[in-house]
Design a protein around this motif. Structure first.
Motif, PDB file in Angstrom:
ATOM      1  N   GLY A  25       0.779  -1.234   0.000  1.00 27.13           N
ATOM      2  CA  GLY A  25       0.000   0.000   0.000  1.00 27.13           C
ATOM      3  C   GLY A  25       0.807   1.279   0.000  1.00 27.13           C
ATOM      4  O   GLY A  25       0.247   2.373   0.158  1.00 27.13           O
ATOM      5  N   PHE A  26       2.146   1.172  -0.147  1.00 25.08           N
ATOM      6  CA  PHE A  26       3.012   2.358  -0.225  1.00 25.08           C
ATOM      7  C   PHE A  26       2.786   3.284   0.972  1.00 25.08           C
ATOM      8  O   PHE A  26       2.615   4.494   0.825  1.00 25.08           O
ATOM      9  CB  PHE A  26       2.766   3.118  -1.532  1.00 25.08           C
ATOM     10  N   THR A  27       2.765   2.687   2.146  1.00 28.94           N
ATOM     11  CA  THR A  27       2.553   3.473   3.357  1.00 28.94           C
ATOM     12  C   THR A  27       3.607   3.105   4.387  1.00 28.94           C
ATOM     13  O   THR A  27       4.560   2.378   4.091  1.00 28.94           O
ATOM     14  CB  THR A  27       1.133   3.249   3.908  1.00 28.94           C
ATOM     15  N   ASP A  28       3.468   3.614   5.602  1.00 31.50           N
ATOM     16  CA  ASP A  28       4.427   3.310   6.658  1.00 31.50           C
ATOM     17  C   ASP A  28       3.747   2.539   7.778  1.00 31.50           C
ATOM     18  O   ASP A  28       2.525   2.434   7.831  1.00 31.50           O
ATOM     19  CB  ASP A  28       5.055   4.605   7.199  1.00 31.50           C
ATOM     20  N   ASP A  54      -2.203   2.396  12.843  1.00 30.66           N
ATOM     21  CA  ASP A  54      -3.286   3.287  13.272  1.00 30.66           C
ATOM     22  C   ASP A  54      -4.603   2.928  12.576  1.00 30.66           C
ATOM     23  O   ASP A  54      -5.647   2.816  13.232  1.00 30.66           O
ATOM     24  CB  ASP A  54      -2.913   4.740  12.971  1.00 30.66           C
ATOM     25  N   ALA A  55      -4.559   2.737  11.252  1.00 32.94           N
ATOM     26  CA  ALA A  55      -5.783   2.428  10.504  1.00 32.94           C
ATOM     27  C   ALA A  55      -6.372   1.082  10.926  1.00 32.94           C
ATOM     28  O   ALA A  55      -7.588   0.952  11.129  1.00 32.94           O
ATOM     29  CB  ALA A  55      -5.494   2.423   9.003  1.00 32.94           C
ATOM     30  N   ASP A  84      -6.735  -0.978  -5.247  1.00 38.01           N
ATOM     31  CA  ASP A  84      -6.672  -1.527  -6.604  1.00 38.01           C
ATOM     32  C   ASP A  84      -7.882  -1.128  -7.452  1.00 38.01           C
ATOM     33  O   ASP A  84      -7.755  -0.871  -8.655  1.00 38.01           O
ATOM     34  CB  ASP A  84      -6.575  -3.057  -6.559  1.00 38.01           C
ATOM     35  N   LYS A  85      -9.051  -1.052  -6.817  1.00 37.70           N
ATOM     36  CA  LYS A  85     -10.286  -0.787  -7.579  1.00 37.70           C
ATOM     37  C   LYS A  85     -10.646   0.704  -7.639  1.00 37.70           C
ATOM     38  O   LYS A  85     -11.415   1.122  -8.498  1.00 37.70           O
ATOM     39  CB  LYS A  85     -11.448  -1.582  -6.987  1.00 37.70           C
ATOM     40  N   GLY A  86     -10.108   1.468  -6.722  1.00 37.39           N
ATOM     41  CA  GLY A  86     -10.387   2.911  -6.726  1.00 37.39           C
ATOM     42  C   GLY A  86      -9.163   3.709  -7.135  1.00 37.39           C
ATOM     43  O   GLY A  86      -8.169   3.156  -7.607  1.00 37.39           O
ATOM     44  N   LYS A  87      -9.249   5.010  -6.961  1.00 41.70           N
ATOM     45  CA  LYS A  87      -8.092   5.887  -7.194  1.00 41.70           C
ATOM     46  C   LYS A  87      -7.667   6.471  -5.852  1.00 41.70           C
ATOM     47  O   LYS A  87      -7.768   7.673  -5.599  1.00 41.70           O
ATOM     48  CB  LYS A  87      -8.466   6.998  -8.179  1.00 41.70           C
ATOM     49  N   ILE A  88      -7.207   5.575  -5.005  1.00 39.20           N
ATOM     50  CA  ILE A  88      -6.818   5.940  -3.643  1.00 39.20           C
ATOM     51  C   ILE A  88      -5.751   4.958  -3.177  1.00 39.20           C
ATOM     52  O   ILE A  88      -5.857   3.756  -3.436  1.00 39.20           O
ATOM     53  CB  ILE A  88      -8.047   5.916  -2.694  1.00 39.20           C
ATOM     54  N   SER A  89      -4.722   5.445  -2.547  1.00 44.09           N
ATOM     55  CA  SER A  89      -3.676   4.556  -2.031  1.00 44.09           C
ATOM     56  C   SER A  89      -4.044   4.109  -0.621  1.00 44.09           C
ATOM     57  O   SER A  89      -4.874   4.747   0.051  1.00 44.09           O
ATOM     58  CB  SER A  89      -2.324   5.277  -2.011  1.00 44.09           C
ATOM     59  N   LYS A 119      -5.069   7.225   6.342  1.00 46.61           N
ATOM     60  CA  LYS A 119      -5.069   8.535   7.005  1.00 46.61           C
ATOM     61  C   LYS A 119      -6.454   9.186   7.014  1.00 46.61           C
ATOM     62  O   LYS A 119      -6.642  10.219   7.652  1.00 46.61           O
ATOM     63  CB  LYS A 119      -4.061   9.459   6.324  1.00 46.61           C
ATOM     64  N   SER A 120      -7.427   8.594   6.288  1.00 49.43           N
ATOM     65  CA  SER A 120      -8.764   9.188   6.173  1.00 49.43           C
ATOM     66  C   SER A 120      -9.848   8.379   6.866  1.00 49.43           C
ATOM     67  O   SER A 120     -10.817   8.931   7.388  1.00 49.43           O
ATOM     68  CB  SER A 120      -9.152   9.335   4.689  1.00 49.43           C
TER      69      SER A 120
END
Length: 257
Positions: free
Chosen positions: A146-149, A155-156, A183-188, A194-195
């Protein structure tokens, strides 16, 4: 200067002139020898300096590595001690904590100090001692997919686990949903992580589970909404649906009976 000729002359001639000439030659040789000795001494000192310089260049990085290694070892011990303040030591004794951290580090390539910090953060967020090591393993996989830390992943995931309680999916399924949403949306996954905390409380209170929430994010972002706007719209929709007496509430009651 022909020393052999002079020696022969002194031996067979014996004149004062021959002896004097021989003395002069010996004196010159002595001066030359002294100069050569001084030159050699200077060269020796020069080589000694070079040797010391080279030794410094070679040993300095080794000393630095040793210092860094010692610091990392101290930091790791500090991290393990922190973990023991939160972990159930019957489930995770110190020896097992060290063993698990080393294994996760070896497999993932992440420094043991970072793994220890992730374990501590996970326990702080409420992950059970019996699950925390597998939680960290899954979290590492999520950070890569997911290209995150780790902080965002922890947290999520813990936000979802704590919000849904006994109704929460398995950790691996939650992470799969995060990746599928990406993969299915335009969101990482990073943006989602974070949201999603702003939406989960309302969603869990209305019985909207994380898979439905992920699908909603995928649809809204695929149609052009940024993660932040999608979060605001989802929150508004859920609050409207959950408000008694609202238009949505009345319409749903009418449809559902």
């Amino acid at each position: 200067m022909d020393l052999r000729r002079l020696a022969f002359k002194v031996e067979f001639d014996g004149s004062a002139a021959a002896i004097k000439e021989m003395d002069g030659a010996a004196s010159k040789l002595s001066d030359t020898a002294m100069k050569a000795a001084k030159k050699l001494e200077g060269m020796e000192k020069s080589f000694s300096k070079v040797g010391k310089g080279l030794m410094k260049k070679v040993t300095a990085p080794l000393i630095g590595l040793g210092t860094a290694g010692a610091k990392m070892a101290l930091d790791l011990e500090h991290g393990v001690r922190k973990i023991t303040t939160l972990a159930d030591t019957d489930i995770l004794p110190v020896s097992k904590i060290r063993e698990e951290i080393r294994e996760i580090s070896d497999v993932s390539g992440i420094a043991q100090v970072e793994v220890a910090e992730a374990v501590y953060d996970s326990l702080s967020a409420g992950v059970d001692s019996s699950q925390v090591m597998n939680f960290v393993r899954s979290g590492i996989d999520l950070t890569r997919a997911g290209f995150t830390d780790m902080a965002t992943a922890i947290d999520a995931t813990t936000t979802v686990l704590n919000a849904y309680g006994d109704d929460a999916f398995e950790i691996s399924k939650i992470h799969d949903i995060f990746v599928q949403t990406q993969d299915k949306g335009k969101i990482s996954v990073d943006e989602l992580g974070k949201s999603i905390g702003r939406v989960v409380p309302a969603a869990s209170s209305l019985g909207v589970n994380i898979d439905q929430l992920g699908a909603s994010y995928a649809i809204l972002t695929a149609r052009g909404q940024k993660a932040e706007l999608a979060t605001t719209n989802l929150n508004a929709m859920l609050n409207e649906l959950g408000a008694t007496g609202s238009k949505s509430d009345k319409a749903l009651r009418e449809i559902a009976g």
